[in-house]
Design a protein around this motif. Structure first.
Motif, PDB file in Angstrom:
ATOM      1  N   ASN A  76      33.767  35.468  30.098  1.00 30.79           N
ATOM      2  CA  ASN A  76      34.374  36.498  30.941  1.00 30.79           C
ATOM      3  C   ASN A  76      33.319  37.485  31.446  1.00 30.79           C
ATOM      4  OD1 ASN A  76      37.089  35.707  31.026  1.00 30.79           O
ATOM      5  ND2 ASN A  76      37.584  36.749  29.113  1.00 30.79           N
ATOM      6  N   ARG A 112      43.475  40.872  34.402  1.00 34.45           N
ATOM      7  CA  ARG A 112      42.528  41.339  35.410  1.00 34.45           C
ATOM      8  C   ARG A 112      41.831  42.612  34.949  1.00 34.45           C
ATOM      9  NH1 ARG A 112      43.663  39.584  40.826  1.00 34.45           N
ATOM     10  NH2 ARG A 112      45.574  38.358  40.961  1.00 34.45           N
ATOM     11  N   SER A 138      33.032  47.979  33.626  1.00 33.52           N
ATOM     12  CA  SER A 138      33.376  48.027  35.047  1.00 33.52           C
ATOM     13  C   SER A 138      33.511  49.467  35.532  1.00 33.52           C
ATOM     14  CB  SER A 138      34.682  47.264  35.295  1.00 33.52           C
ATOM     15  OG  SER A 138      35.043  47.290  36.663  1.00 33.52           O
ATOM     16  N   ALA A 149      34.148  45.782  38.982  1.00 31.41           N
ATOM     17  CA  ALA A 149      34.738  44.443  38.865  1.00 31.41           C
ATOM     18  C   ALA A 149      36.251  44.479  39.028  1.00 31.41           C
ATOM     19  CB  ALA A 149      34.368  43.813  37.526  1.00 31.41           C
ATOM     20  N   LEU A 193      40.213  37.614  34.260  1.00 35.25           N
ATOM     21  CA  LEU A 193      39.620  37.257  32.970  1.00 35.25           C
ATOM     22  C   LEU A 193      40.474  36.185  32.323  1.00 35.25           C
ATOM     23  CD1 LEU A 193      38.958  40.835  31.503  1.00 35.25           C
ATOM     24  CD2 LEU A 193      37.310  39.372  32.698  1.00 35.25           C
ATOM     25  N   SER A 245      31.395  35.895  34.184  1.00 34.76           N
ATOM     26  CA  SER A 245      32.187  35.691  35.399  1.00 34.76           C
ATOM     27  C   SER A 245      32.311  36.956  36.245  1.00 34.76           C
ATOM     28  CB  SER A 245      33.580  35.171  35.048  1.00 34.76           C
ATOM     29  OG  SER A 245      34.414  36.198  34.543  1.00 34.76           O
ATOM     30  N   ILE A 246      32.172  38.129  35.614  1.00 38.24           N
ATOM     31  CA  ILE A 246      32.262  39.383  36.384  1.00 38.24           C
ATOM     32  C   ILE A 246      30.882  40.014  36.610  1.00 38.24           C
ATOM     33  CG2 ILE A 246      34.628  39.829  35.623  1.00 38.24           C
ATOM     34  CD1 ILE A 246      33.476  42.032  33.769  1.00 38.24           C
ATOM     35  N   CYS A 250      28.648  40.922  34.302  1.00 37.01           N
ATOM     36  CA  CYS A 250      28.314  41.947  33.306  1.00 37.01           C
ATOM     37  C   CYS A 250      27.239  41.419  32.370  1.00 37.01           C
ATOM     38  CB  CYS A 250      29.557  42.346  32.521  1.00 37.01           C
ATOM     39  SG  CYS A 250      29.205  43.444  31.141  1.00 37.01           S
ATOM     40  N   ARG A 301      39.007  41.482  39.363  1.00 36.92           N
ATOM     41  CA  ARG A 301      38.481  40.193  38.897  1.00 36.92           C
ATOM     42  C   ARG A 301      39.312  39.685  37.723  1.00 36.92           C
ATOM     43  NH1 ARG A 301      33.052  39.536  40.411  1.00 36.92           N
ATOM     44  NH2 ARG A 301      33.231  37.419  39.573  1.00 36.92           N
TER      45      ARG A 301
END
Length: 198
Positions: free
Chosen positions: A87, A3, A65, A9, A14, A90-91, A93, A12
């Protein structure tokens, strides 16, 4: 799974590579790493972050983050580099640059930008001589901003990295942090005065 610990983030999840392609930095060591960086810098806001031997990308994405202006993540294994990109998406970025090449070949080229914080977590079997060559290239090829922080993660059983001219280990207890089987070594790039620049 791992995480993101903190920041925009935080919490979240990973994905992490399967098999033995990488050795993820534990949550405890990641928290200690970012505590040390934030103690040194005050905050990561607007700093440029370079993550070498990036694995899942957890360190570079954690830096983003927590406010880093940008993060470049270098990972030689192409499948793992694709995982870092997934990854990052998904966050949310979009400030991560993923470079799917060997670290030594990337550092051998002149830097397109300099970085304020560099984290390098080479495989423990990487020789001390190869690590020393990486560190020397960081200095020689313009990868480090004036006063940049360089953090090296190594096995607790290994020696201190050989720091090249232009990188000085931090003083006293800030020089190294030990956690279980892991040691973090910290050094700072020289600050060029105006006279040195001419």
């Amino acid at each position: 799974m791992t995480r993101i610990i903190a920041g925009v983030a935080g919490g979240r999840r990973l994905q992490t590579p399967t098999g033995d392609r990488t050795r993820p930095t534990s949550d405890r060591v990641r928290e200690a790493l970012f505590s040390a960086i934030e103690a040194w810098a005050g905050s990561l806001h607007d700093l440029r972050f370079l993550d070498l031997y990036a694995g899942s990308g957890a360190i570079g994405l954690e830096a983003w983050s927590r406010g880093a202006a940008g993060a470049t993540l270098v990972e030689a294994d192409r499948r793992t580099a694709d995982l870092i990109r997934a990854n990052a998406r998904s966050i949310g970025c979009d400030a991560a640059e993923v470079v799917a090449r060997a670290v030594a070949s990337v550092l051998a080229e002149p830097a397109r930008a300099s970085y304020d914080v560099v984290f390098t977590d080479p495989p423990y079997p990487l020789t001390d001589e190869a690590l020393a060559a990486d560190l020397a290239l960081l200095v020689a090829n313009g990868w480090l901003a004036d006063g940049a922080l360089v953090v090296v993660e190594r096995s607790r059983r290994g020696p201190e990295p050989t720091w090249p001219a232009g990188l000085e280990p931090l003083a006293g207890k800030r020089r190294q942090k030990k956690y279980g089987e892991t040691t973090l070594w910290l050094a700072e790039a020289a600050v060029l005065s105006a006279a040195d620049d001419h």
